[in-house]
Design a protein around this motif. Sequence first.
Motif, PDB file in Angstrom:
ATOM      1  N   LYS B 279       0.823  -1.366   0.300  1.00 54.52           N
ATOM      2  CA  LYS B 279       0.429  -0.179  -0.600  1.00 54.52           C
ATOM      3  C   LYS B 279       0.335   1.465   0.084  1.00 54.52           C
ATOM      4  O   LYS B 279       2.272   1.330   0.235  1.00 54.52           O
TER       5      LYS B 279
ATOM      6  N   THR C   8      -5.290  -8.153  -3.587  1.00 52.73           N
ATOM      7  CA  THR C   8      -4.584  -6.895  -3.885  1.00 52.73           C
ATOM      8  C   THR C   8      -3.245  -6.678  -3.497  1.00 52.73           C
ATOM      9  O   THR C   8      -2.494  -5.073  -3.468  1.00 52.73           O
ATOM     10  N   SER C 150      -6.241  -2.146 -10.813  1.00 53.67           N
ATOM     11  CA  SER C 150      -5.376  -1.588  -9.654  1.00 53.67           C
ATOM     12  C   SER C 150      -3.736  -0.459 -10.116  1.00 53.67           C
ATOM     13  O   SER C 150      -4.226  -0.582 -11.560  1.00 53.67           O
ATOM     14  N   PRO C 419      -8.868  -5.310  -7.265  1.00 55.95           N
ATOM     15  CA  PRO C 419      -9.459  -5.141  -6.147  1.00 55.95           C
ATOM     16  C   PRO C 419     -11.214  -6.220  -6.698  1.00 55.95           C
ATOM     17  O   PRO C 419     -11.309  -6.235  -7.907  1.00 55.95           O
ATOM     18  N   ASN C 423     -14.523  -4.831  -3.443  1.00 56.94           N
ATOM     19  CA  ASN C 423     -13.705  -4.066  -2.421  1.00 56.94           C
ATOM     20  C   ASN C 423     -13.260  -2.360  -3.661  1.00 56.94           C
ATOM     21  O   ASN C 423     -12.680  -1.816  -3.289  1.00 56.94           O
ATOM     22  N   SER C 429      -7.912  -0.315  -0.243  1.00 55.19           N
ATOM     23  CA  SER C 429      -7.055  -2.195  -0.827  1.00 55.19           C
ATOM     24  C   SER C 429      -5.948  -0.630  -1.390  1.00 55.19           C
ATOM     25  O   SER C 429      -4.378  -2.239  -1.499  1.00 55.19           O
ATOM     26  N   TYR C 430      -5.608   0.009  -1.636  1.00 62.12           N
ATOM     27  CA  TYR C 430      -4.030   0.182  -2.127  1.00 62.12           C
ATOM     28  C   TYR C 430      -3.593   1.195  -1.466  1.00 62.12           C
ATOM     29  O   TYR C 430      -2.336   2.203  -1.830  1.00 62.12           O
TER      30      TYR C 430
END
Lengths: 472, 472, 472
Positions: B279, C8, C150, C419, C423, C429-430
């Motif tokens: 992340k 992810t 992503s 994702p 999500n 997620s990131y």
Amino acid sequence: MCDREKNTNIRVSLPAVCIVWQISMIILFGIFIRYDAESDAHWLEKKPKNISAIENDFYFRYPSFQDVHVMVFVGFGFLMTFLKRYSFGGVGFNFLIAAFGLQWALLMQGWFHHLGDDGKISINVYSMINADFCVAGCLIAYGALLGKVSPVQLMVLTLFGVTLFAVEEYIILNLIYAKDAGGSMVIHTFGAYYGLAISWMLYRPNLDQSSRLQGSVYHSDVFAMIGTLFLWMFWPSFNSAITEHGDGQHRAAINTYLSLASTVLTAVAVSSVFQKHGKLDMVHIQNATLAGGVAVGTAAEFMLMPYGSLIVGFCCGILSTLGYIYITPFLEKHLKIQDTCGIHNLHAMPGVIGGIVGAITAAAASESVYGTEGIKLFKFPPAQQGGHQAGALCVALCFGIGGGILVGAILRLPIWGDPADDNCFDDESYWEKKGSEHCLVGLDDPTPNVKMPRIAQGLRKHWRSFIIFFFF
Amino acid sequence: MCDREKNTNIRVSLPAVCIVWQISMIILFGIFIRYDAESDAHWLEKKPKNISAIENDFYFRYPSFQDVHVMVFVGFGFLMTFLKRYSFGGVGFNFLIAAFGLQWALLMQGWFHHLGDDGKISINVYSMINADFCVAGCLIAYGALLGKVSPVQLMVLTLFGVTLFAVEEYIILNLIYAKDAGGSMVIHTFGAYYGLAISWMLYRPNLDQSSRLQGSVYHSDVFAMIGTLFLWMFWPSFNSAITEHGDGQHRAAINTYLSLASTVLTAVAVSSVFQKHGKLDMVHIQNATLAGGVAVGTAAEFMLMPYGSLIVGFCCGILSTLGYIYITPFLEKHLKIQDTCGIHNLHAMPGVIGGIVGAITAAAASESVYGTEGIKLFKFPPAQQGGHQAGALCVALCFGIGGGILVGAILRLPIWGDPADDNCFDDESYWEKKGSEHCLVGLDDPTPNVKMPRIAQGLRKHWRSFIIFFFF
Amino acid sequence: MCDREKNTNIRVSLPAVCIVWQISMIILFGIFIRYDAESDAHWLEKKPKNISAIENDFYFRYPSFQDVHVMVFVGFGFLMTFLKRYSFGGVGFNFLIAAFGLQWALLMQGWFHHLGDDGKISINVYSMINADFCVAGCLIAYGALLGKVSPVQLMVLTLFGVTLFAVEEYIILNLIYAKDAGGSMVIHTFGAYYGLAISWMLYRPNLDQSSRLQGSVYHSDVFAMIGTLFLWMFWPSFNSAITEHGDGQHRAAINTYLSLASTVLTAVAVSSVFQKHGKLDMVHIQNATLAGGVAVGTAAEFMLMPYGSLIVGFCCGILSTLGYIYITPFLEKHLKIQDTCGIHNLHAMPGVIGGIVGAITAAAASESVYGTEGIKLFKFPPAQQGGHQAGALCVALCFGIGGGILVGAILRLPIWGDPADDNCFDDESYWEKKGSEHCLVGLDDPTPNVKMPRIAQGLRKHWRSFIIFFFF
């Protein structure tokens, strides 16, 4: 109670006004508006041989234009997002009326200033700056009315405001031959008194019913700082944008830069001294720090001298902040003028001061200071020019107050869909919030979706008003 | 416990400082500051006949000036809004000290660089850019102290910072004859070490008492991105703004554009690889992505080559992000330097790298690469010039660290109204929140309004400090 | 259920892609990219004697470049912050892929357009504008995919997008000899259909699982208005940035200014008439108000006439708003195209209209309107030029749709860390949210910090994919 049920349905009026006016604009532009020599494809052929393409005026006005453009749309727009529940209306309606107003301004200012022998108006980047200036006057007026009027009223305000502006500007610049590069008189004084007079006409005795919404929340204040800073930073461009090329533009930018810097310090000082523990008030920082830019508008291109600019900014920062502390409550309580953004402190008083500073500076001009060429900036000998400047200020005041009363009377008609007193300062009246959750309060709206017949009903109910309005 | 009752009342000191300093500015401007030839009304008369009005330097510097201006007020200002409860202080105090600092900078830089035979300083748009540059150094220093100092301390920091900056700049540019177009050394290295040294002097062992306020909230991080992006976008203007006209400005903009692009990718890479699940950390995206602009400052106008710029950005993105992960906690824990915004990673290290890159690039210059005219950019033969560049870096470091320790000592006096450890990072100390609701926490302040006599008390208590301070 | 556990984790892939690509960029820049004549230090020596330093093209392109730069980073970036929980991803990933894309664009466009006899690409400020333009195409495509992909997928999308763009642009401008100053076809049509085709390939039948996150919150809508306004204000710069110097740039700015003003009014009208009580929908105000800028792109430099620009804006405001109301839901339901930002309404349809308007305007050109010099803008006689313009539109459509399907197929590989359906539209997620509290929902993440071995695991698992990808 009956007031609570005031109808804010603008499903007929807003689209009708937008479409009718935009079609009118297309027709009028078709008849009147053409490219000027430097933006027409014939330029390559017709321009003098010793002029190269990079001497097109585009390159020497466009950067200023873009700065002014940012002030009009982001500056004024975001400055008005400070209310906790009226940020959409602040930035959104600002966007709407500016986009409309600039088209009408190109026409109005064109008829007065750029009408050729062939009956056509030639436009260029200079016209675009002037159109943005003209719109700025109306956006100032919107500041007094923020949260209390419908978008339809704002469109009407803008239509008349631009019209009045163009006439007033023509009188001041072309009949009285006053100078007003940054528009202290033409833009700020006119715009502010126009808005205040309308606000006086639309006085709402029970506005305290929506007092819960008149404050800001933490992040809405930060949004407003975006507006403040872009106005503050680009104000030197505003005051120098339409000045003659050369030293005049250069000097106007310097004077404005200095005046604004000085204003910040005195606004902070006064804000601090009048609060417990010396705390600062965001309202003052967002607004009063800009007063120096307004007040130096007329004299920006004059030989005001750097220290003169600092003095102007110094005084206006103090006066404007005091205005927020004492004068705005006084106006509301005793003169029945409800001024949401405090334009009296930010535009009206500094605008008048700007006009006076301009008159004094012009009256004090001399050939030793300006040089034999520079003094030609003024059409008349100094003392007389000072008188003309003072006269111009009176014209701006008269047009602002007179026009505002007139337009205020029109806006009192019960057809415009303005909100009830307890729905003021609330975006819910004019903005769909489906799917948008609010941080503080749930915005569930159980009203079922309106069926088509309602449009027909509305049309049946209001068609007379529209016909009367558009054809007279 | 007694620390909790630390007095943050600045109702006397802040207004006094603002007013006294602004009046001093007016007097000093009156004595010293005049328009330069191109912004004076005599220009039309005095300029060579073959120069047209559109060749005024205004048109070739002003767009760069406005970009730099946006970086100083919106860029630095909004970058510092990231704290959840200190957004007002971040953008507001940035505004205050920048507006003050630029006036003082015009004087200080003027005395060193533009003092005419008549004892007057001539200012123009070029001076305005330099004044903004000078202020930027102090705003960098503010980054280390964000949330932990009072606005009065910031004013003092700025007064001394600008003074030190002007001396250091004079030594570097006019005595050592080093080149530093984008100020990697003059602005960033100096400013960062100045701030870090002050932070070291003002070390707060119990700062963890306000750790609840040291983070960000979702939207405060988005606000900070406004600052990041305007800094990132306009950095090519920053590094090219005062370069000589022609290829130098052109090249400086290209080099900076490329270096910054490269930095973004490596900052993202390092940020991702050091977090669970890859992340990204907003702190890195907000700050480390800018390191390439700092590091390419000195060499931006040199023939660094496009790939050279990419390499500089590549390294700095990595280094700066690693700095946020490892060095900032290390500095705080072991060196007692509390660096709120991480200026060590964004300005100090990249600034030093920029100085070194500049020295190497200058030392490697040759006539084949620069041409017989281009090589005149440097006053000395390449190897010697490289040595001068390295010397300049040392000067910047010494002035930063030495000046910071000195000013830090002054700021430790107990008269400045700085907040207690558990009130740091909280706007409530210095900002009125009447009528402003907060999303997270109620801000009810039951303290009764301060009565006038308190001012008198404060004045009685502190007058000696003021007199001592202002007259020495 | 198993979908919920979709991985992810991009801790290997994102850093690897960033670093590998950035190193590739450095190598390729080292081999190919050099300063052009006006940004090289030899310029002083080599330029004609009668050219002064201030005639460097830098001064006549750089302000436009900066406006375009703001549109790309702040405009597109903030326009995508409207989602309640995906503001970081909107502005952050926009930043990442724009920074990468512009480097690759300099190479790709350089190979096609600026490759010298020595095998080197010369870059200058003009190249920087074109690189930003090229990136804009990919950012438009991102709009359709916002929240569902992503960052690694976005990097791949950008790599291929820029490549396709450069080829398509070369065919349209240099083989077909069509004109497309503002990129209605080259940028908007291509970018939008590229994104829509990818979105079609990546169709998620269960996307409604994250419908709770698809809306906006109050302040995220205000953030998005920052993007809207900067795009709206600077669009005249966008459409005029690469036009030939002189009347062409001037005219392009005027036409775009007018078209956009007109769009605002019709977008408001349609938005209001389709909502209960005539309320406005923020989605329309944020997006549809920009359609006029897209649609006037191709014809902006032509003699479209001021009223012609208003008509183009008028139609596009209506069409684009209707698109948001009817076409976006239709596309999602029946054509399986999920278009988060509605790029079909803002870029695809107006882009195609822009291409058609360009073809018609070119076909209707005459020497009486353009003059003997001005008509040389077109390579062919009017009717033929119109045909070429129409052909160019087809090329843009084919490249967009074809390229999108191809790249979509690549992005369906299960290696990119996108994702799960429930999500989507969630920054969690990131983005690391340690220390960042959210207004609506707690973001506690109890997952322990990943230990180093995991990287090794990931590397072991994925290394084949990377090798295959990078070397084919």
